[in-house]
Enzyme design. Structure first.
Site, PDB file in Angstrom:
ATOM      1  CD  GLU A   1      -2.866  -1.302   2.319  1.00  0.00           C
ATOM      2  OE1 GLU A   1      -3.960  -1.855   2.128  1.00  0.00           O
ATOM      3  OE2 GLU A   1      -2.485  -0.930   3.435  1.00  0.00           O
TER       4      GLU A   1
ATOM      5  CB  CYS B   1       3.094   7.724   2.979  1.00  0.00           C
ATOM      6  SG  CYS B   1       3.543   6.493   4.212  1.00  0.00           S
TER       7      CYS B   1
ATOM      8  CB  CYS C   1       7.051  -5.153   8.477  1.00  0.00           C
ATOM      9  SG  CYS C   1       8.368  -4.240   9.310  1.00  0.00           S
TER      10      CYS C   1
ATOM     11  CB  CYS D   1       6.425  -2.416  16.024  1.00  0.00           C
ATOM     12  SG  CYS D   1       8.076  -1.958  15.478  1.00  0.00           S
TER      13      CYS D   1
ATOM     14  CB  CYS E   1       3.029  -1.588  13.603  1.00  0.00           C
ATOM     15  SG  CYS E   1       3.046  -1.203  11.844  1.00  0.00           S
TER      16      CYS E   1
ATOM     17  N   GLY F   1       7.020  -1.887   5.837  1.00  0.00           N
ATOM     18  CA  GLY F   1       8.386  -2.390   5.787  1.00  0.00           C
ATOM     19  C   GLY F   1       9.401  -1.460   6.418  1.00  0.00           C
ATOM     20  CD  GLU F   2      13.696  -0.141   9.215  1.00  0.00           C
ATOM     21  OE1 GLU F   2      12.730   0.264   9.897  1.00  0.00           O
ATOM     22  OE2 GLU F   2      14.652   0.593   8.914  1.00  0.00           O
TER      23      GLU F   2
ATOM     24  CG  LEU G   1      13.067   7.160  20.675  1.00  0.00           C
ATOM     25  CD1 LEU G   1      14.300   6.346  20.343  1.00  0.00           C
ATOM     26  CD2 LEU G   1      13.456   8.555  21.159  1.00  0.00           C
TER      27      LEU G   1
ATOM     28  CB  CYS H   1       1.201   6.220  11.375  1.00  0.00           C
ATOM     29  SG  CYS H   1       1.788   7.771  10.790  1.00  0.00           S
TER      30      CYS H   1
HETATM   31  N1  SAH Z   1       9.786   0.645   9.632  1.00  0.00           N
HETATM   32  C1  SAH Z   1       9.921   2.090   9.550  1.00  0.00           C
HETATM   33  C2  SAH Z   1       8.939   2.686   8.571  1.00  0.00           C
HETATM   34  C3  SAH Z   1       7.487   2.629   9.011  1.00  0.00           C
HETATM   35  S1  SAH Z   1       6.996   4.238   9.406  1.00  0.00           S
HETATM   36  C4  SAH Z   1       9.785   2.685  10.920  1.00  0.00           C
HETATM   37  O1  SAH Z   1       9.470   1.948  11.848  1.00  0.00           O
HETATM   38  O2  SAH Z   1      10.053   3.870  11.083  1.00  0.00           O
HETATM   39  C5  SAH Z   1       5.491   4.029  10.183  1.00  0.00           C
HETATM   40  C6  SAH Z   1       5.415   4.864  11.426  1.00  0.00           C
HETATM   41  O3  SAH Z   1       4.142   4.677  12.066  1.00  0.00           O
HETATM   42  C7  SAH Z   1       6.459   4.461  12.452  1.00  0.00           C
HETATM   43  O4  SAH Z   1       6.901   5.570  13.149  1.00  0.00           O
HETATM   44  C8  SAH Z   1       5.658   3.548  13.356  1.00  0.00           C
HETATM   45  O5  SAH Z   1       6.246   3.387  14.613  1.00  0.00           O
HETATM   46  C9  SAH Z   1       4.336   4.274  13.408  1.00  0.00           C
HETATM   47  N2  SAH Z   1       3.217   3.440  13.789  1.00  0.00           N
HETATM   48  C10 SAH Z   1       3.105   2.100  13.669  1.00  0.00           C
HETATM   49  N3  SAH Z   1       1.897   1.683  14.118  1.00  0.00           N
HETATM   50  C11 SAH Z   1       1.237   2.785  14.500  1.00  0.00           C
HETATM   51  C12 SAH Z   1      -0.080   3.017  15.007  1.00  0.00           C
HETATM   52  N4  SAH Z   1      -0.910   2.015  15.187  1.00  0.00           N
HETATM   53  N5  SAH Z   1      -0.431   4.291  15.275  1.00  0.00           N
HETATM   54  C13 SAH Z   1       0.421   5.320  15.048  1.00  0.00           C
HETATM   55  N6  SAH Z   1       1.658   5.164  14.570  1.00  0.00           N
HETATM   56  C14 SAH Z   1       2.061   3.909  14.294  1.00  0.00           C
END
Ligand code: SAH
Length: 349
Positions: free
Chosen positions: A97, A110, A117, A121, A124, A168-169, A224, A342
């Site tokens: 997506e 984006c 992934c 986390c 997510c 993904g990362e 973070l 996000c």
């Molecule tokens: N893997 C990379 C790129 C993904 S960015 C990374 O972790 O940075 C996606 C962003 O959304 C990250 O900052 C992630 O921590 C955040 N995120 C993931 N799940 C979320 C949620 N349920 N609500 C808000 N932010 C979230």
């Protein structure tokens, strides 16, 4: 029966020199390759028939030898706030997506860097899909090109920013992400500015060091979410092998080499990281190198589990950081009604 036809190659895997050689081997001019290259990248051609300044014979020759493994926007969903989510079909049928986020002064793409992934986390939705494969440089490029086109045709405005914050990362698919960014910024590609691109990472220390050594010119964001190891490890398994001390060292190195600020993405959850101690730890971490903080609204992904902290707690964070000179923004989520915000990208449709 075995087919005698040779397997066709993905034409965009060839370097310009290789394409020139292909044409000269056929007794044609090297310039033909320049024309094809322009169609493939700058004009984002999806088929050889679109290459109308080539003869039919040349187009046929290309068709016999190559494929263009272009992505296809399979479905497009539109949020009430204008955000567009694309389900993008890859040549092997897998789906990722990508999201177009319109704002007053900018339009942001984006994009995804992997199918699924591997990071797991806890908060997510993408983490629920196991990692299937890396995206190729052209699959990443195509997502940006498709959103650029949507931006121009639907909003009548140019695409201004690109964030690697989809599925993904990016730093676990580093070489393809870098190759895609090269094309995105090249005048022979989309001609976008490096400073409009942000790569977001879970914080893989050794890759941040590599990026610094490579002298990359785009922006860095780090997800973070906690600046205390116990808390961070409890929600982000990557922190076990890659603790905050290692991340801090890598970030110092990044700043020393690039002189560029980093942005920390941070969600505050009830009962997870909502104490003054957590806020103090974030402040301390922010002082390691010049940085700013985006406090991201939590987008619930399933029942129970995580719950966004109260506004009072967010203000507690905000006050502490701002009082100490750290620029802090609260980021409202966009496209929540279509699961485009996000952490919500999970190929639901
Ligand atoms: N893997 C990379 C790129 C993904 S960015 C990374 O972790 O940075 C996606 C962003 O959304 C990250 O900052 C992630 O921590 C955040 N995120 C993931 N799940 C979320 C949620 N349920 N609500 C808000 N932010 C979230």
């Amino acid at each position: 029966m075995l087919s005698s036809e040779p397997a066709k190659r993905d034409i965009r895997k060839l370097k310009l020199d290789e394409l020139k050689k292909f044409f000269t081997d056929q007794g044609d001019k090297p310039f033909r390759a320049v024309q094809v290259d322009e169609w493939l990248w700058k004009k984002s051609a999806k088929s050889f028939d679109q290459m109308t300044n080539l003869s039919v014979a040349t187009r046929d020759l290309l068709k016999q030898n190559f494929n263009i493994n272009h992505i296809q926007v399979d479905t497009m969903q539109r949020s009430t706030d204008g955000t567009i989510k694309n389900a993008v079909k890859l040549h092997d049928g897998l789906i990722v997506e990508s999201v177009l986020i319109p704002a007053e002064k900018r339009i942001t793409a984006c994009v995804s860097s992997q199918v699924g992934c591997s990071l797991a986390c806890a908060f997510c939705a993408t983490a629920r899909l196991k990692r299937q494969r890396n995206l190729s440089a052209d699959e990443i490029y195509d997502q940006v090109a498709a959103i650029k086109e949507q931006s121009e045709t639907i909003f009548n405005r140019p695409l201004t920013n690109i964030v690697f914050m989809g599925m993904g990362e990016p730093l676990l698919n580093y070489s393809n992400v870098i190759a895609a960014i090269d094309k995105i910024t090249s005048p022979k590609g989309l001609g976008m500015a490096m400073k409009r691109i942000t790569v977001s990472t879970v914080g893989i220390a050794k890759m941040i060091i590599k990026m610094a050594d490579d002298g990359v010119k785009f922006n860095l964001a780090v997800s973070l979410h906690a600046a205390l190891d116990d808390t961070r490890s409890s929600i982000m398994p990557i922190n076990d092998s890659n603790p905050l001390a290692d991340l801090a060292e890598a970030l110092k190195y990044w700043y020393q080499k690039t002189k560029r600020k980093v942005t920390y993405e941070y969600v505050v959850w009830q009962g997870v990281n909502d104490t003054p101690e957590h806020a103090q730890a974030l402040l301390k971490f922010c002082k390691i190198i010049p940085s700013k903080v985006n406090l991201i609204e939590y987008n619930p992904i399933d029942e129970g589990g995580f719950k966004q902290a109260s506004d009072a707690v967010l203000m507690m964070y905000m006050d502490l950081l701002e009082k100490n000179g750290i620029t802090t923004r609260i980021r409202k989520s966009r496209g929540k009604d279509i699961d485009a915000a996000c952490g919500q990208l999970a190929n639901k449709s």
